[in-house]
Structure formats: structure tokens, C-alpha cells
Design an enzyme around this catalytic site. Structure first.
Site, PDB file in Angstrom:
ATOM      1  N   LYS A  77       9.313 -21.120  38.487  1.00  0.00           N
ATOM      2  CA  LYS A  77      10.170 -20.303  39.346  1.00  0.00           C
ATOM      3  C   LYS A  77       9.355 -19.132  39.844  1.00  0.00           C
ATOM      4  O   LYS A  77       8.425 -18.671  39.171  1.00  0.00           O
ATOM      5  CB  LYS A  77      11.358 -19.759  38.543  1.00  0.00           C
ATOM      6  CG  LYS A  77      12.515 -19.280  39.400  1.00  0.00           C
ATOM      7  CD  LYS A  77      13.427 -20.432  39.753  1.00  0.00           C
ATOM      8  CE  LYS A  77      14.579 -20.012  40.603  1.00  0.00           C
ATOM      9  NZ  LYS A  77      15.500 -21.124  40.866  1.00  0.00           N
ATOM     10  N   GLY A 177      33.298 -18.970  44.634  1.00  0.00           N
ATOM     11  CA  GLY A 177      32.065 -18.955  45.432  1.00  0.00           C
ATOM     12  C   GLY A 177      32.115 -20.079  46.446  1.00  0.00           C
ATOM     13  O   GLY A 177      31.906 -21.246  46.102  1.00  0.00           O
ATOM     14  N   GLY A 179      30.293 -21.094  49.021  1.00  0.00           N
ATOM     15  CA  GLY A 179      29.068 -21.239  49.816  1.00  0.00           C
ATOM     16  C   GLY A 179      28.683 -22.702  49.881  1.00  0.00           C
ATOM     17  O   GLY A 179      29.555 -23.589  49.905  1.00  0.00           O
ATOM     18  N   VAL A 181      27.268 -24.830  47.670  1.00  0.00           N
ATOM     19  CA  VAL A 181      27.703 -25.677  46.558  1.00  0.00           C
ATOM     20  C   VAL A 181      29.231 -25.795  46.542  1.00  0.00           C
ATOM     21  O   VAL A 181      29.794 -26.893  46.454  1.00  0.00           O
ATOM     22  CB  VAL A 181      27.192 -25.111  45.211  1.00  0.00           C
ATOM     23  CG1 VAL A 181      27.763 -25.888  44.045  1.00  0.00           C
ATOM     24  CG2 VAL A 181      25.667 -25.134  45.171  1.00  0.00           C
ATOM     25  N   GLY A 182      29.923 -24.661  46.656  1.00  0.00           N
ATOM     26  CA  GLY A 182      31.383 -24.638  46.558  1.00  0.00           C
ATOM     27  C   GLY A 182      32.057 -25.454  47.650  1.00  0.00           C
ATOM     28  O   GLY A 182      33.001 -26.216  47.381  1.00  0.00           O
TER      29      GLY A 182
END
Ligand code: NAD
Length: 365
Positions: A77, A177, A179, A181-182
Site C-alpha cells: 500500500k 455510504g 458511493g 461500492v454502495g
């Protein structure tokens, strides 16, 4: 003499780099956690408040997620301390500076994360010849546009059905949320008859026990209206969303939203973790004690990275979706079966499986 670092253990990290470029103002950290299975894939996060600790935790989460998904990739990451809302030209300059700084770290393949996107990954690829999560125009599979993670979450819920008392069709779902994914997870679940009975974004929350008109809600959101301003259902305090009566509660926003102080209010049969690290360990204990089944993040939300890996190896969109379904279905089944057999939390069972896979990969080296 031995050097002791706060975040090291038997799995990693292998490499930690602090990256500075006084000419562009670049301040970043790259953690390559483990590359036993292959070069690490992991997102580039840009935010003003990123920390080294966050980078270590997320890099390890990627090692476990990629191992769980059986990818030929380890985990890593990177974080860039900067405001992603800066003017586009400055952002582009910073991204290119970051890309040049990691050019020689060939066992790390960057992907998009909070604060970076497909365009940024195209810029990175142009600089150093490697990145995933690319736009279609440069041969990518735009994972957020197709809803790779939401699709995987819907598959995870289907695979979990034999282990819990979900109603199949007519499932009542809450999404925190709204966005990438949601929106996609409820779109895929609605195809199987689910209704969205509660939803929130960063501006507010609404409930609608009979189910929102999803097409209108998605159109309003795409048009720039917050769910708070939608004209169906009833506005509620965002903090109250956690207690909305439903079958499935899906966190798809920030970390640590289910904690010891509010976990007891969850009135769902299943919590399907779309967000990364959305519940604290104590909260997951409470949920289990109350009979709420948790589908852990690094098992259930792997759709995005599986899609990125398929893209990296030259696969197509349909191959990516097929791979997501196959891997997530198998992993959720294995994790939940092991959890039942061992009387363990799903996360503990999943951690053991993923760690064993990483250790096995390390043993081949
Ligand atoms: P996104 O930026 O597209 O959407 C996030 C949504 O959350 C937005 O609607 C935002 O308004 C809302 N939000 C922010 N703060 C909130 C709050 N306090 N309460 C309610 N809503 C809030 O991000 P995304 O790509 O959908 O990612 C969401 C989460 O899923 C993140 O934790 C991310 O790390 C994780 N995740 C994403 C992917 C992916 O493929 N995009 C893959 C794995 C995990």
C-alpha cells in the site's frame, strides 16, 4: 544486535520507503508487505491525514486479501500526504512525481484507492509501465464503473445464505455510504429482489421501510443530489442508521463505524463489510454474541482487487466477473464452514486461512 520495528512479524513487511521530492512537494510512504505469491498489488491513497500506521495496516490487509483471493500477488500500500481536491494540474504533477519515486520498486503494482482514480493510474502507468485499475482507453477494466466490489459483495451474500436465515428475495438492505461500492452492491442485490430500506452518504441518511425507488435514487445521486435531499422516505440522524431494522447492513464508507458503543444496536441478520476495517474487533465480538453474522472485509470486498489482477494479466471484463464470483463464493463458503466447525468468529477463521496461504507461498521461496 537486532532491530525491532513496531509493525514487523513473520509475514512482513519486506520494504518500507519514505518518499520525498522537494521539487514537487511529494511526501509519501510505500509499504511492500509481502511478495511471496508475486508482486504486491495495493492502492495509492491520497489524503491530508494519512499516517504511516494506516499504511502498514492497509498493506497487511492487502496481503491477506490477495492471499485469500488466491491471486499471484502479495500485498502493499502507499499513502501520499496531500489534498486530493487540489487543482487537477498540481495533482497530476504530484502523481507523476510519486510514480517516478517508486519506478525501481518493481515488486509493487499501484492501484486506485481513496483520493486517486483511474486517470491517476493511467498517469502512473505512463511513467513507469505498471499500474492496475486503468481506464478502458488504455486497456483497463474500470472496476468502479462496472461495480466489481459491489458485485463480489452480492455474491458473498448469496454464498452466506446456507449459514444464516436470510429471506433470499425480498431481502431488506441498509447501505451506509452511497458511493461506488454502495450503489453497485444494492443494484446487484435488487436484481435478486432485495429492497433498500435505509441509506446514507456524507450529507445525511434516509429510511424507507417499503423500499426506495432505486432507479430514481441512483439517477438523483448521479445527478449530484445527496441521499439526504431525495424526496422519498424520511430523513434520520445518520447515527441512527445503525439501528434500522433490516436483514443485511452494509458498511461502504469509513473505517471503525461499528464499535463497542454501537454494535449492540445493529438489528440485522448479516453485516457484509464493503468498507475496509469498518468494525472494531470488540464490535465483531458483540455482533457474534447477538447472532449477527459478519462477512469480513478482506474476504467479501475483494472484487476490486481480483478485477485489477485480471486486468494486469490481460484478461477481459467477463473473465474478471467470472473470477470474482468463483473466488468469493468459494472463500465465503470455506470461511463460514471453518468458523462453524471451530466455533470461531468468521474473521478469525479467515485470518487463519489467509495466513496459512501466505506462509505456504513463503515456503516455496
Ligand atoms: P466512494 O468515495 O465512491 O464512496 C464513499 C461513499 O461514502 C460516498 O457516498 C460518501 O458520501 C460516503 N461517506 C463518506 N463518509 C461517510 C459517513 N461518515 N457516513 C456515511 N457515508 C459516508 O468510495 P468507494 O470506492 O465506494 O469505497 C467505500 C469503501 O469501500 C472504502 O472503505 C474503500 O476502502 C472500500 N473498498 C472499496 C473498493 C472499491 O472497489 N471501490 C474495494 C474494496 C474496499
Amino acid at each position: 544486535m537486532s532491530l525491532r520495528f513496531e509493525f514487523t512479524d513473520d509475514l512482513g513487511p519486506e520494504k518500507v520507503l519514505e518518499l520525498y521530492d522537494p521539487a514537487t512537494g511529494l511526501q509519501a510512504i510505500l509499504v511492500v508487505d509481502n511478495v511471496a505469491a508475486g508482486p504486491a498489488i495495493g492502492g495509492v491513497r491520497m489524503a491530508t491525514d494519512v499516517t504511516a500506521a494506516e499504511c502498514f495496516r492497509l498493506a497487511r490487509a492487502m496481503t491477506l486479501k490477495n492471499a485469500m483471493a488466491g491471486l499471484a500477488h502479495g500485498g502493499g500500500k502507499s499513502v501520499i500526504a496531500a489534498d486530493p481536491g487540489m487543482p487537477a494540474a498540481d495533482r497530476s504533477r504530484l502523481i507523476k512525481s510519486f510514480a517516478r519515486a517508486i519506478a525501481d520498486v518493481r515488486d509493487y503494482i499501484p492501484g486506485p484507492d481513496m483520493g486517486t482514480d483511474e486517470q491517476a493510474m493511467a498517469e502512473v502507468k505512463y511513467q513507469i509501465g505498471r499500474a492496475v485499475g486503468l481506464p478502458r482507453e488504455v486497456g483497463g477494466i474500470p472496476l468502479d464503473e462496472i461495480g466489481a466490489t459491489g458485485y463480489g459483495l452480492a455474491v458473498a451474500l448469496e454464498a452466506a445464505e446456507p449459514f444464516c436465515d436470510l429471506p433470499g428475495s425480498n431481502m431488506r438492505v441498509v447501505v451506509q455510504g452511497f458511493g461506488s461500492v454502495g450503489q453497485h452492491v444494492i443494484r446487484f442485490l435488487a436484481e435478486r429482489g432485495a429492497r433498500l430500506v435505509g441509506v446514507s452518504d456524507s450529507h445525511g441518511a434516509r429510511v424507507c421501510p417499503e423500499g426506495f425507488d432505486l432507479e430514481s435514487l441512483l439517477a438523483a445521486k448521479t445527478g449530484g443530489t445527496s441521499v439526504a435531499g431525495f424526496d422519498q422516505g424520511e430523513a434520520i440522524d445518520p447515527e441512527a442508521l445503525i439501528g434500522v431494522d433490516c436483514d443485511v447492513w452494509i458498511p461502504a464508507a469509513r473505517p471503525d463505524v461499528i464499535r463497542e458503543d454501537n454494535a449492540g444496536r445493529v438489528r440485522a441478520k448479516v453485516v457484509a463489510q464493503g468498507a475496509n476495517i469498518p468494525a472494531t474487533p470488540a464490535a465483531e465480538e458483540i455482533l457474534a454474541g447477538n447472532g449477527v453474522l459478519v462477512l469480513p472485509d478482506f474476504v467479501a470486498n475483494a472484487g476490486g482487487v481480483i478485477c485489477g489482477a485480471v486486468e494486469f494479466h490481460g484478461g477481459s471484463q467477463s473473465q474478471a466477473l467470472e473470477s470474482i464470483a468463483e473466488k468469493i463464493r468459494a472463500n465465503v463458503t470455506e470461511v463460514l464452514r471453518r468458523a462453524v466447525e471451530d466455533g470461531a468468529l468468521p474473521r478469525a477463521a479467515a485470518m487463519q486461512i489467509a495466513r496459512d496461504r501466505v506462509r505456504k507461498a513463503m515456503s516455496f521461496r
